[in-house]
Design a protein around this motif. Sequence first.
Motif, PDB file in Angstrom:
ATOM      1  N   PRO A 118     -42.868 111.827  44.624  1.00 17.65           N
ATOM      2  CA  PRO A 118     -42.078 111.638  43.576  1.00 17.65           C
ATOM      3  C   PRO A 118     -41.855 110.545  42.183  1.00 17.65           C
ATOM      4  N   ALA A 119     -41.389 110.488  41.729  1.00 17.91           N
ATOM      5  CA  ALA A 119     -41.702 109.172  40.295  1.00 17.91           C
ATOM      6  C   ALA A 119     -40.850 108.673  41.059  1.00 17.91           C
ATOM      7  N   GLN A 120     -39.508 108.999  40.754  1.00 22.49           N
ATOM      8  CA  GLN A 120     -38.386 107.813  41.736  1.00 22.49           C
ATOM      9  C   GLN A 120     -38.822 107.239  43.189  1.00 22.49           C
ATOM     10  N   VAL A 121     -39.563 107.838  43.766  1.00 22.47           N
ATOM     11  CA  VAL A 121     -39.781 107.041  45.149  1.00 22.47           C
ATOM     12  C   VAL A 121     -41.058 105.306  44.598  1.00 22.47           C
ATOM     13  N   SER A 122     -41.533 106.876  43.708  1.00 24.51           N
ATOM     14  CA  SER A 122     -43.034 106.158  43.228  1.00 24.51           C
ATOM     15  C   SER A 122     -42.628 103.880  42.602  1.00 24.51           C
ATOM     16  N   GLN A 123     -41.205 104.320  41.769  1.00 23.63           N
ATOM     17  CA  GLN A 123     -41.208 103.860  40.762  1.00 23.63           C
ATOM     18  C   GLN A 123     -40.093 102.557  41.570  1.00 23.63           C
ATOM     19  N   ASN A 124     -39.596 103.249  43.077  1.00 20.34           N
ATOM     20  CA  ASN A 124     -38.394 102.056  43.468  1.00 20.34           C
ATOM     21  C   ASN A 124     -39.375 101.204  44.434  1.00 20.34           C
ATOM     22  N   MET A 125     -40.425 102.108  45.382  1.00 23.71           N
ATOM     23  CA  MET A 125     -41.392 101.357  45.852  1.00 23.71           C
ATOM     24  C   MET A 125     -41.755 100.210  44.813  1.00 23.71           C
ATOM     25  N   TYR A 154     -41.096  96.218  45.991  1.00 19.23           N
ATOM     26  CA  TYR A 154     -42.456  95.992  46.449  1.00 19.23           C
ATOM     27  C   TYR A 154     -43.784  95.279  45.764  1.00 19.23           C
ATOM     28  N   PRO A 155     -43.483  94.456  44.232  1.00 18.03           N
ATOM     29  CA  PRO A 155     -43.705  94.431  42.868  1.00 18.03           C
ATOM     30  C   PRO A 155     -45.596  93.965  43.470  1.00 18.03           C
ATOM     31  N   SER A 202     -36.754 111.425  49.442  1.00 18.68           N
ATOM     32  CA  SER A 202     -36.872 112.233  48.544  1.00 18.68           C
ATOM     33  C   SER A 202     -36.482 111.819  46.524  1.00 18.68           C
ATOM     34  N   SER A 203     -34.865 111.024  47.246  1.00 14.57           N
ATOM     35  CA  SER A 203     -34.274 111.056  45.838  1.00 14.57           C
ATOM     36  C   SER A 203     -35.186 109.070  45.508  1.00 14.57           C
ATOM     37  N   GLY A 204     -35.519 108.522  46.431  1.00 15.34           N
ATOM     38  CA  GLY A 204     -36.089 107.174  45.901  1.00 15.34           C
ATOM     39  C   GLY A 204     -34.847 105.976  46.484  1.00 15.34           C
ATOM     40  N   ASN A 205     -33.999 106.715  47.455  1.00 16.41           N
ATOM     41  CA  ASN A 205     -33.357 105.904  47.713  1.00 16.41           C
ATOM     42  C   ASN A 205     -33.995 104.805  49.089  1.00 16.41           C
TER      43      ASN A 205
END
Length: 157
Positions: A87-94, A98-99, A134-137
């Motif tokens: 999911p997009a939010q998960v990917s964005q938060n990762m 961890y840039p 699943s929400s990116g937390n």
Amino acid sequence: MRKLFNISLIFMAFTVISCAQKGDVSQSVKKAFNQKFPDAKKVSWDQENSHEWEAEFTRNGLEYSANYSVNGEWLETESEIESAEVPAQVSQNMTKDYPDARIKEVFKVERKDGVFYEYEFKLNGKTQEALYDSSGNKVENQKSAEEDEEYEKEDDD
């Protein structure tokens, strides 16, 4: 020298025998697995610890693992997925957390309490893991001493 050699042979034989004597998967575990994954192919079992079994198998050409308690209770299923399936939010938060990480693998983890995404990545020369819901937390940052050894071996390759 010969005595040391004989002791080494005895130790190696004992190790092989003790590994071969791991417990067998109970019928309740096998039954629960077969009910949940009737289409599983190439199933192999490994005892994770004294209270948990892991089945590695293929399904529709993809690799999976599923963990069960010794009583046959399903604990989780894990499968490797492509980054695009996250999911997009998960990917964005990762990426935000961890840039500079170089992602090695991504897994979808299904448990009774939900679906999670586990990243295995390399950062500053060390392999690490991060788990997101699943929400990116971010749920937890997992890494045991045993995994440290495994990662160090992989990193040397």
